[in-house]
Design a protein around this motif. Sequence first.
Motif, short mmCIF file in Angstrom:
data_model
loop_
_atom_site.label_atom_id
_atom_site.label_comp_id
_atom_site.label_asym_id
_atom_site.label_seq_id
_atom_site.Cartn_x
_atom_site.Cartn_y
_atom_site.Cartn_z
N GLY A 6 9.03 13.65 -27.33
CA GLY A 6 9.81 13.20 -28.46
C GLY A 6 11.15 12.57 -28.16
N VAL A 7 11.36 12.09 -26.92
CA VAL A 7 12.65 11.48 -26.63
C VAL A 7 12.83 10.17 -27.40
CG1 VAL A 7 12.71 12.49 -24.32
CG2 VAL A 7 11.83 10.17 -24.62
N ASP A 8 14.09 9.76 -27.55
CA ASP A 8 14.41 8.55 -28.30
C ASP A 8 14.65 7.35 -27.39
OD1 ASP A 8 14.75 9.77 -31.10
OD2 ASP A 8 16.03 11.04 -29.85
N ALA B 108 29.14 -3.10 -26.21
CA ALA B 108 28.39 -1.86 -25.96
C ALA B 108 27.94 -1.23 -27.27
CB ALA B 108 29.25 -0.88 -25.18
N ASP B 109 26.69 -0.84 -27.33
CA ASP B 109 26.14 -0.17 -28.51
C ASP B 109 26.28 1.34 -28.40
OD1 ASP B 109 25.02 -2.55 -29.84
OD2 ASP B 109 23.69 -2.61 -28.10
N VAL B 110 25.98 1.86 -27.23
CA VAL B 110 26.04 3.30 -26.96
C VAL B 110 26.90 3.48 -25.71
CG1 VAL B 110 24.75 5.41 -26.48
CG2 VAL B 110 23.71 3.62 -27.90
N VAL C 105 19.86 -3.82 -26.15
CA VAL C 105 20.67 -2.63 -26.36
C VAL C 105 21.49 -2.40 -25.10
CG1 VAL C 105 20.63 -0.14 -26.76
CG2 VAL C 105 18.96 -1.62 -27.90
N THR C 106 22.77 -2.08 -25.27
CA THR C 106 23.63 -1.83 -24.12
C THR C 106 24.18 -0.42 -24.18
OG1 THR C 106 25.45 -2.87 -25.33
CG2 THR C 106 24.25 -4.24 -23.77
N LEU D 292 18.70 0.50 -32.71
CA LEU D 292 19.93 1.10 -33.24
C LEU D 292 19.71 1.72 -34.61
CD1 LEU D 292 22.57 -1.55 -32.12
CD2 LEU D 292 21.98 0.64 -31.05
N GLU D 293 18.86 1.12 -35.42
CA GLU D 293 18.54 1.73 -36.72
C GLU D 293 17.90 3.10 -36.53
OE1 GLU D 293 16.13 -1.13 -38.72
OE2 GLU D 293 17.83 -2.31 -39.45
#
Length: 276
Positions: A38-40, A174-176, A155-156, A7-8
């Motif tokens: 370069g995807v995250d 939920a984070d995203v 991570v959700t 998340l950071e």
Amino acid sequence: MNRQTVLERLRRTVSEGRPVIGAGAGTGLSAKCAEAGGVDLIIIYNSGRYRMAGRGSLAGLLPYGDANQIVVEMASEVLPVVRDTPVLAGVCGTDPFRVMPRFLDTLKDMGFAGVQNFPTVGLYDGVFRQNLEETGMGFDLEIEMVRLAHERDLVTAPYVFTAAQAREMAAAGADVLVPHVGLTTKGSIGAGTALSLDQAVAAVQEMRDAAAEIRPDILVLCHGGPIAEPSDAAYVLSRTKGWSASSAPPPSSGCPPSSPSPRRWPPSRIWRSRCS
């Protein structure tokens, strides 16, 4: 890679005005190339296998295989070749043959950084959907899966289809959030029926606003329907406010493993492609 670190990274990317890119991967090669581009985030789910077989994503909702087992099998191909990109697992939260807390523990031990609720009953509607809800196979199980994953510091990034679901998923941790506006159009295996872009804008904004009532800092990434090309994503982004963002996931044939870096695409707050 733990949830806080992931998340950071995402928030730092957003604060720098760069796009956050998530790519679905149906093979180890597509995952490897996505990372090189370069995807995250990389997401693997059962429909990726079906897309690589030339079938549409909705094959992942039909009784063609054990969705959760397929993801475990795909992990043995994808996880070893991904070096420094968080990988999320598509989890069928309604699976009656999984003890979900143990299964999530297994996924975390395997090296997954997080989860997404796919296959999802959210794509069903009508009497069939109502019958699923009435017989203990409803969306509430997917919300519970996200809650359990959040408790495990995963991570959700759940799909939601209504404002009410957006609130419930935000409350579950939920984070995203991923407002889903239907099966993606265009490409050789894309849908032919979808909302208009203006309808998608309204739906995404409504779901984003609902989630923000619960968690003002939630990241929002929209997906599907008419949002199939970079220009579609730009259209949605220019007409939404807050953390609403966009996704342009072409059908599998639209993004071959050797395609150019996703970083060449137009910037957005959060962007998602599907290079299965």
